[in-house]
Design a protein around this motif. Structure first.
Motif, mmCIF file in Angstrom:
data_model
loop_
_atom_site.group_PDB
_atom_site.id
_atom_site.type_symbol
_atom_site.label_atom_id
_atom_site.label_comp_id
_atom_site.label_asym_id
_atom_site.label_seq_id
_atom_site.Cartn_x
_atom_site.Cartn_y
_atom_site.Cartn_z
ATOM 1 N N ILE A 1 46.373 -66.652 -126.303
ATOM 2 C CA ILE A 1 44.951 -66.407 -126.550
ATOM 3 C C ILE A 1 44.752 -65.187 -127.443
ATOM 4 C CG2 ILE A 1 43.322 -65.102 -125.100
ATOM 5 C CD1 ILE A 1 43.152 -67.686 -123.356
ATOM 6 N N ASP A 2 45.786 -64.361 -127.555
ATOM 7 C CA ASP A 2 45.709 -63.158 -128.388
ATOM 8 C C ASP A 2 46.168 -63.395 -129.830
ATOM 9 O OD1 ASP A 2 44.734 -61.064 -126.623
ATOM 10 O OD2 ASP A 2 46.563 -61.386 -125.479
ATOM 11 N N THR A 3 46.324 -64.644 -130.224
ATOM 12 C CA THR A 3 46.850 -64.933 -131.567
ATOM 13 C C THR A 3 46.036 -64.277 -132.702
ATOM 14 O OG1 THR A 3 47.782 -66.980 -130.705
ATOM 15 C CG2 THR A 3 47.616 -66.790 -133.095
ATOM 16 N N ASP B 1 53.377 -55.718 -130.864
ATOM 17 C CA ASP B 1 53.584 -55.856 -129.416
ATOM 18 C C ASP B 1 52.273 -55.573 -128.719
ATOM 19 O OD1 ASP B 1 56.265 -56.385 -129.730
ATOM 20 O OD2 ASP B 1 56.864 -54.268 -129.569
ATOM 21 N N HIS B 2 51.935 -56.415 -127.768
ATOM 22 C CA HIS B 2 50.712 -56.199 -126.986
ATOM 23 C C HIS B 2 51.085 -56.221 -125.513
ATOM 24 C CE1 HIS B 2 46.931 -56.682 -125.036
ATOM 25 N NE2 HIS B 2 47.201 -57.914 -124.672
ATOM 26 N N LEU B 3 50.784 -55.131 -124.790
ATOM 27 C CA LEU B 3 51.260 -54.991 -123.406
ATOM 28 C C LEU B 3 50.151 -54.533 -122.468
ATOM 29 C CD1 LEU B 3 54.518 -53.107 -124.450
ATOM 30 C CD2 LEU B 3 54.402 -55.492 -123.729
ATOM 31 N N HIS B 4 50.401 -54.713 -121.189
ATOM 32 C CA HIS B 4 49.462 -54.291 -120.137
ATOM 33 C C HIS B 4 50.117 -53.251 -119.221
ATOM 34 C CE1 HIS B 4 47.768 -58.695 -120.350
ATOM 35 N NE2 HIS B 4 47.378 -57.974 -121.380
ATOM 36 N N PRO B 5 50.417 -52.075 -119.695
ATOM 37 C CA PRO B 5 51.098 -51.088 -118.842
ATOM 38 C C PRO B 5 50.094 -50.412 -117.901
ATOM 39 C CG PRO B 5 51.151 -50.509 -121.193
ATOM 40 C CD PRO B 5 50.130 -51.562 -121.030
ATOM 41 N N HIS C 1 39.985 -51.259 -120.835
ATOM 42 C CA HIS C 1 40.165 -52.087 -119.635
ATOM 43 C C HIS C 1 41.312 -53.090 -119.736
ATOM 44 C CE1 HIS C 1 36.799 -50.947 -117.090
ATOM 45 N NE2 HIS C 1 36.108 -50.765 -118.206
ATOM 46 N N HIS C 2 42.113 -53.007 -120.754
ATOM 47 C CA HIS C 2 43.006 -54.131 -121.024
ATOM 48 C C HIS C 2 44.454 -53.711 -121.258
ATOM 49 C CE1 HIS C 2 43.644 -57.922 -123.754
ATOM 50 N NE2 HIS C 2 44.646 -57.710 -122.944
ATOM 51 N N GLY C 3 44.732 -52.818 -122.188
ATOM 52 C CA GLY C 3 46.122 -52.470 -122.471
ATOM 53 C C GLY C 3 46.260 -51.819 -123.824
HETATM 54 ZN ZN LIG Z 1 46.342 -58.811 -123.016
#
Ligand SMILES: [Zn+2]
Ligand SMILES: NC(=O)c1ccc[n+]([C@@H]2O[C@H](COP(=O)([O-])OP(=O)(O)OC[C@H]3O[C@@H](n4cnc5c(N)ncnc54)[C@H](O)[C@@H]3O)[C@@H](O)[C@H]2O)c1
Lengths: 410, 314
Positions: free
Chosen positions: A133-135, A147-151, A208-210
């Motif tokens: 969904i993040d394309t 790189d997309h992360l949720h730390p 709120h996301h990463g």
């Molecule tokens: Zn995400």
């Protein structure tokens, strides 16, 4: 000092000797697995990675640019080559005017949701994996690797009241900031513009996301992600409240033996209560971190505020059931009574929330039972449709607690 | 984050589409099934059969190593799953191995306690654990061995069911129990007095438990005959004794497997279908009894014996 020695909270797992044996998408798999391996970097199933690579077109034999991106529903830690979607980059770039020419744009507009199915027209080499969904974000960031992360540490900053100010304070100009907005074209375009305006930025913090990092070199992209996360974790540590975390303790921990006995004696009853519609499988968490939260003064209030990571709602629901019970009493019948009362209220709240927020085309209301139950003295019991799923639910609430700890440390 | 925004994510049509893309649920998805005797033979085959339908399997055996072995085989095949959480045993995957002696109530209680912490409940319990003690050379069975036979084949099955009943009652969700008796329960034979009597008692235990545990829990059994492959009930000595008894030619030099094969062929020929009976045949019947397919059946013993005329009820 070596790069790998400069991090305090994250593990530097990249090995040139291994990575350099790999090429193309295999290097992306390598990078993704290294990121996924360290739970301080992202949660199970959360985050995604991409590389823009040259590939031979099966039809023309010519070299074409392809966006390789983690597939929807996959997991960085365990993803293999077949976990990645591949899309013709020129085609997905050509989607931009389709979106921009639409009179009504932005999150939750018709055109936003209409864009995602369009990716099926862009598939390279008949790859059946559906893209994330993040394309749009990965496409529109003008670097080869993203790189997309949720730390937890970054989300703690990104979910705090002063998220934008803290981003400036921690990262200066290195990292951009965008407020929460659900994934889609609109936020992708906003980030694209921000990068144009701040070409030196190495990443972005998503409210709120990463976070995301980018670079034309894959190892640098990996290292930047680590750096952004480590800096957030250092900030949180510097502001740690120690004994006063979550307002300090309200109840004493029960001894392990007593705790486990009580849970073992109670849990099948609870399972029956939450499995009115469908059966659930449980996961018990009663480690030190969990006990500190459920036994704290602020635990009930924080839990009621709800989970701040939208990513987790499907598993954890918007809030857990925090049972109102005094563990010092040791009265297990009173505990059952408290759980029953809590469940009735929880289901009512959920139904009210659904009815208040639903749209004409919303899917039917889902099971109104809690999937996360927090009991002072005992810990957490999380529910899912399988053991694996219930572990994910538990993991997500562990993350939520870490985020609350960090977000409270201002 | 405000509730509307949260809702718009939770019920986002794109997320919903993702949920709907998931494969349909399997028959035993969401279930936790305890298989007692999962270390060998019919129990092991049952564990593998039930996990295929989506169940989580608690592999229980007196022999801890073989219980773990079956659990490991399942995990190797189906994976640990995702999600990193759970304290102690609760961080487990789709199967666990536990040691338990079903003749000792406290051991059974400890086993269920571990299951509660691992998975949070139970949906079905299968007992295949059993023992066959041959009489001595003079055809006599010592009191100690008689007791042991009944302790495992009757009392053990009862304790496992009785402790499960406490959990089923607390949980309040429909459940199932399947015991394993034997064709011998209704066919009197020479040389298996203790075993046959214990299995006859087990047959009636099924009916008593079905009455006791109704309407929440169905209790049934399978009655196997002559499952030679994979069973530890047919050690070399017993196979040789049987071959001798039935005057089947063999040589002392032959491998045990080859002797077993001879006996299995003989048993098959003796049945109406003339087919060898495998652990998987028993597992299939156990699956039917555990599942909703036989949801209207309780208090019954289903023979899976290839068709034994001697075993037809009068
Ligand atoms: Zn995400
Ligand atoms: N194999 C046959 O031909 C046959 C025929 C009729 C009935 N049965 C019955 O089917 C059942 C399974 O037979 P099988 O061939 O798989 O036997 P098996 O011996 O291969 O397996 C039985 C398992 O039960 C375990 N066990 C024994 N005592 C136990 C105890 N006290 N607590 C926990 N576990 C214990 C053993 O360790 C073993 O792993 C038995 O009840 C047997 O009487 C078998």
């Amino acid at each position: 000092m070596n790069k790998q020695d400069s991090y305090k909270f994250v593990k530097y797992l990249w090995r040139d000797a291994e990575a350099d044996k790999l090429q193309g998408v295999d290097r992306l798999v390598y990078r993704s697995n290294r990121l996924g391996e360290d739970l301080t970097l992202t949660n199970t199933g959360g985050g995604n990675t991409s590389s823009k690579l040259m590939e031979k077109d099966p039809l023309t034999g010519e070299q074409v640019e392809v966006l390789w991106i983690k597939g929807s529903g996959g997991d960085l830690r365990t993803a293999k080559r077949d976990g990645f979607a591949s899309l013709y980059l020129d085609k997905i770039r050509a989607m931009k005017p389709l979106y921009q020419n639409h009179p009504e744009r932005g999150p939750k507009t018709e055109i936003e949701d209409a864009m995602h199915p369009m990716y099926s027209h862009c598939v390279f080499n008949l790859n059946p994996r559906a893209c994330s969904i993040d394309t749009p974000l990965h496409t529109l960031v003008p670097y080869h690797h993203v790189d997309h992360l949720h730390p937890n540490s970054v989300i703690a900053i990104a979910a705090s009241v002063n998220q934008e100010r803290l981003t400036r304070e921690i990262y200066g100009d290195d990292v951009l900031y965008v407020p929460w907005q659900r994934p889609g074209f609109d936020i992708g375009l906003k980030i694209e513009q921000l990068i144009k305006d701040h070409p030196h930025a190495k990443g972005v913090l998503l409210g709120h996301h990463g976070m995301s990092s980018w670079s034309n070199d894959d190892r640098t992209c990996y290292e930047t992600a680590l750096e952004i996360i480590d800096r957030a974790a250092r900030y949180i540590e510097a502001h740690d409240k120690g004994e006063k975390t979550f307002g300090g303790p309200k109840y004493q921990h029960l001894p392990e033996e007593t705790r486990r006995r009580a849970i073992a004696g109670l849990i099948s009853w609870l399972r029956g209560q939450v499995s009115v519609y469908k059966r659930f499988v449980g996961t018990v968490q009663d480690d030190e971190k969990m006990l500190r939260f459920v036994n704290s003064v602020d635990g009930p209030r924080l839990a009621e505020l709800g989970t701040s990571c939208p990513d987790h709602f499907l598993r954890t629901k918007i809030k857990p059931l925090f049972v109102d019970w005094n563990p010092a009493s040791g009265d297990l019948d009173a505990l059952k009574t408290a759980i029953l009362a809590g469940l009735v209220q929880y289901r009512k709240d959920y139904e009210a929330y659904y009815n208040r927020c639903k749209h004409p085309d919303s899917p039917a209301m889902r099971d109104p039972n809690p999937t996360v139950v927090l009991i002072p003295g005992l810990g957490m019991i999380a529910w899912g449709k399988s053991k694996s799923e219930s572990r994910v639910t538990a993991e997500f609430y562990n993350c939520a607690i870490e985020v609350m700890r960090g977000a409270g440390s201002d | 984050m405000d509730q509307q925004e949260a809702f718009d994510i939770e019920y986002w049509l794109l997320e919903d589409a993702k949920l709907r893309r998931q494969p349909p649920e399997k028959e035993l998805d969401r279930q936790i099934i305890v298989v007692v005797g999962a270390g060998a033979g019919i129990g092991k085959a049952t564990a593998h059969r039930l996990v295929r339908e989506g169940a989580h399997i608690v592999c229980v055996d007196l022999d801890e190593a073989s219980a773990n072995q079956t659990a490991q085989e399942i995990i190797a095949k189906y994976g640990e799953g995702i999600g990193v959480a759970g304290t102690g045993i609760s961080d487990c995957g789709p199967a666990i191995g536990l040691a338990c002696d079903i003749t000792v109530r406290s051991s059974v209680q400890q086993m269920y306690e571990a299951v509660m912490l691992a998975y949070g409940g139970i949906d079905a319990v299968v007992v295949t654990a059993g023992i066959f003690v041959p009489p001595d050379k003079a055809g006599y069975i010592a009191d100690r061995l008689w007791e042991k036979t009944f302790a495992i084949n009757v009392t053990g099955a009862y304790i496992v069911a009785d402790e499960a009943n406490k959990i089923f009652t607390q949980q309040g969700l429909p459940g199932a129990i399947v015991l394993t008796t034997s064709a011998n329960a209704i066919v009197a034979k020479k040389g298996s007095l203790a075993y046959d009597s214990s299995k006859a008692a087990a047959n009636h235990l099924v009916r008593e438990l079905a009455v006791e545990m109704a309407p929440l829990v169905r209790v049934n059994a399978v009655a196997p005959a002559t499952v030679v492959r994979g069973s530890t009930m047919f050690p070399r000595d017993r196979v040789i004794a049987s071959l001798t008894k039935y005057a089947i030619p063999f040589s002392e030099e032959e491998e045990t497997e080859s002797l077993r094969e001879k006996l299995a062929v003989f048993y098959a020929k003796r049945s109406l279908t003339q087919l060898q009976i495998e652990p998987e045949d028993q597992a299939e019947a156990i699956f039917l009894l555990v599942s909703q397919r036989l949801a209207r059946t309780t208090g019954h013993v289903i023979p899976v014996d290839g068709g034994l005329q001697d075993g037809f009820l009068r």
